[in-house]
Scaffold this active site. Sequence first.
Site, PDB file in Angstrom:
ATOM      1  N   GLY A   9      34.066 -27.660  13.758  1.00  0.00           N
ATOM      2  CA  GLY A   9      33.812 -26.536  12.843  1.00  0.00           C
ATOM      3  C   GLY A   9      35.121 -26.014  12.270  1.00  0.00           C
ATOM      4  O   GLY A   9      35.292 -24.811  12.066  1.00  0.00           O
ATOM      5  N   GLY A  12      35.404 -23.714   8.977  1.00  0.00           N
ATOM      6  CA  GLY A  12      34.819 -22.368   8.959  1.00  0.00           C
ATOM      7  C   GLY A  12      35.879 -21.280   8.921  1.00  0.00           C
ATOM      8  O   GLY A  12      37.082 -21.554   8.907  1.00  0.00           O
ATOM      9  N   GLN A  13      35.422 -20.028   8.950  1.00  0.00           N
ATOM     10  CA  GLN A  13      36.331 -18.881   8.787  1.00  0.00           C
ATOM     11  C   GLN A  13      37.407 -18.855   9.870  1.00  0.00           C
ATOM     12  O   GLN A  13      38.599 -18.816   9.570  1.00  0.00           O
ATOM     13  CB  GLN A  13      35.535 -17.566   8.824  1.00  0.00           C
ATOM     14  CG  GLN A  13      36.377 -16.360   8.426  1.00  0.00           C
ATOM     15  CD  GLN A  13      35.861 -15.041   9.026  1.00  0.00           C
ATOM     16  OE1 GLN A  13      35.055 -15.025   9.948  1.00  0.00           O
ATOM     17  NE2 GLN A  13      36.343 -13.938   8.491  1.00  0.00           N
ATOM     18  N   ASP A  35      34.645 -31.360  11.002  1.00  0.00           N
ATOM     19  CA  ASP A  35      33.567 -30.519  10.478  1.00  0.00           C
ATOM     20  C   ASP A  35      32.488 -31.469   9.974  1.00  0.00           C
ATOM     21  O   ASP A  35      32.693 -32.676   9.890  1.00  0.00           O
ATOM     22  CB  ASP A  35      34.081 -29.605   9.351  1.00  0.00           C
ATOM     23  CG  ASP A  35      33.275 -28.315   9.260  1.00  0.00           C
ATOM     24  OD1 ASP A  35      33.844 -27.232   9.429  1.00  0.00           O
ATOM     25  OD2 ASP A  35      32.036 -28.396   9.039  1.00  0.00           O
ATOM     26  N   ILE A  36      31.338 -30.877   9.605  1.00  0.00           N
ATOM     27  CA  ILE A  36      30.226 -31.729   9.156  1.00  0.00           C
ATOM     28  C   ILE A  36      30.472 -32.265   7.743  1.00  0.00           C
ATOM     29  O   ILE A  36      29.896 -33.256   7.332  1.00  0.00           O
ATOM     30  CB  ILE A  36      28.882 -30.972   9.249  1.00  0.00           C
ATOM     31  CG1 ILE A  36      27.713 -31.925   9.124  1.00  0.00           C
ATOM     32  CG2 ILE A  36      28.819 -29.836   8.240  1.00  0.00           C
ATOM     33  CD1 ILE A  36      26.397 -31.359   9.597  1.00  0.00           C
ATOM     34  N   TYR A 143      20.838 -15.368  16.630  1.00  0.00           N
ATOM     35  CA  TYR A 143      22.261 -15.640  16.894  1.00  0.00           C
ATOM     36  C   TYR A 143      22.690 -14.981  18.205  1.00  0.00           C
ATOM     37  O   TYR A 143      23.324 -15.615  19.054  1.00  0.00           O
ATOM     38  CB  TYR A 143      23.059 -15.093  15.709  1.00  0.00           C
ATOM     39  CG  TYR A 143      24.565 -15.100  15.862  1.00  0.00           C
ATOM     40  CD1 TYR A 143      25.274 -16.288  15.986  1.00  0.00           C
ATOM     41  CD2 TYR A 143      25.293 -13.899  15.822  1.00  0.00           C
ATOM     42  CE1 TYR A 143      26.658 -16.287  16.088  1.00  0.00           C
ATOM     43  CE2 TYR A 143      26.672 -13.893  15.920  1.00  0.00           C
ATOM     44  CZ  TYR A 143      27.351 -15.091  16.053  1.00  0.00           C
ATOM     45  OH  TYR A 143      28.718 -15.078  16.152  1.00  0.00           O
ATOM     46  N   LYS A 147      24.040 -16.659  21.733  1.00  0.00           N
ATOM     47  CA  LYS A 147      25.332 -16.331  22.352  1.00  0.00           C
ATOM     48  C   LYS A 147      25.144 -15.824  23.786  1.00  0.00           C
ATOM     49  O   LYS A 147      25.914 -16.152  24.680  1.00  0.00           O
ATOM     50  CB  LYS A 147      26.084 -15.297  21.488  1.00  0.00           C
ATOM     51  CG  LYS A 147      26.572 -15.857  20.155  1.00  0.00           C
ATOM     52  CD  LYS A 147      27.589 -16.969  20.367  1.00  0.00           C
ATOM     53  CE  LYS A 147      28.037 -17.641  19.091  1.00  0.00           C
ATOM     54  NZ  LYS A 147      28.881 -18.822  19.296  1.00  0.00           N
ATOM     55  N   ILE A 173      35.374 -10.434  11.993  1.00  0.00           N
ATOM     56  CA  ILE A 173      36.751 -10.892  11.769  1.00  0.00           C
ATOM     57  C   ILE A 173      37.075 -10.846  10.269  1.00  0.00           C
ATOM     58  O   ILE A 173      36.294 -11.332   9.444  1.00  0.00           O
ATOM     59  CB  ILE A 173      36.943 -12.338  12.288  1.00  0.00           C
ATOM     60  CG1 ILE A 173      36.469 -12.472  13.744  1.00  0.00           C
ATOM     61  CG2 ILE A 173      38.395 -12.770  12.142  1.00  0.00           C
ATOM     62  CD1 ILE A 173      37.263 -11.710  14.774  1.00  0.00           C
TER      63      ILE A 173
END
Length: 314
Positions: A9, A12-13, A35-36, A143, A147, A173
Amino acid sequence: MSSKILIIGACGQIGSELTYKLREIHGKKNVIASDINTRKLDLVNSGPFEIIDAKNFNAIKDCCKNHNVDTVYLMAALLSATGEKYPMEAWDLNMNSLFHVLNLAKEGTIKKIFWPSSIAVFGPTTPKQQTPQHTICEPTTVYGITKQVGERWCEYYYNKYDVDVRSIRYPGIISHKTMPGGGTTDYAVEIYHEALQSGHYDCFLSESTSLPMMFMDDAIKATIDIMEAKPDALSIRSAYNLAAISFTPKEIYESIKKHIPDFTIEYQPDFRQAIADSWPSSIDDSVARKDWDWKHDFDLNTMTAEMLRELGKK
Ligand code: AKB
């Protein structure tokens, strides 16, 4: 061959900034980004890169074996807002990717894992102010459920199979380098872009919604610090509470207005308001501060100055 780090990933951010930082510390060739897809070309071209679907166990395993990977940062996930639109996809990606890396560590292919948790593990029954490390966790989003369950599995693999997995509960973030995608805290990044581009922001949360947040530099520092901590120092093997600043949309707006006096805002809460309302306003992260000396550097005003300065250059 020296052992390597794999980031899943990486486009991502958080993944992208983490990749650059880890490459700075360990050298480009020792950090494999994956990543994908190749959507971030600057990152893809900045060092070794592999296309990996985080749901594909064999693809992760082959990459770890081919590159002699011993440490994995699993940053791929569907976040809170997207998770509500695609609940099964969120469950599938967030849970299976975690099991894949936990099982790779259990079988001895890799040695160490970083897996991010989130303030989304908390819910409406959690104490809202200075939320303690150990408290009620009844998340209401898919989500958040992934988690919370993920935290339980991390602790289980640590206790049962001695898997060295480390985790923190990220707040929202904020970064000037990469846009977030699909989260409830995304407004706190969008607002800076709109302040500079159009001078007006339509905020999807109400003016008084206080949420825990953090500047990206602090989040990257925390991620690296917990991974460098001595194993014995870590008393938590589910996920650590982590905090820096808490603010409302009105407070971030006022902090931006000090630099851009004509900036205007309107509040048009949408479905993300209910998610934000279920999360804490502030977090007690004293266990992280004690165990591995965590401390943040940026407050709201220093972050605003840095965001506007850096985005202004673009
Ligand atoms: C989100 O808003 O979903 C994320 C998070 C708090 O984990 N930024």
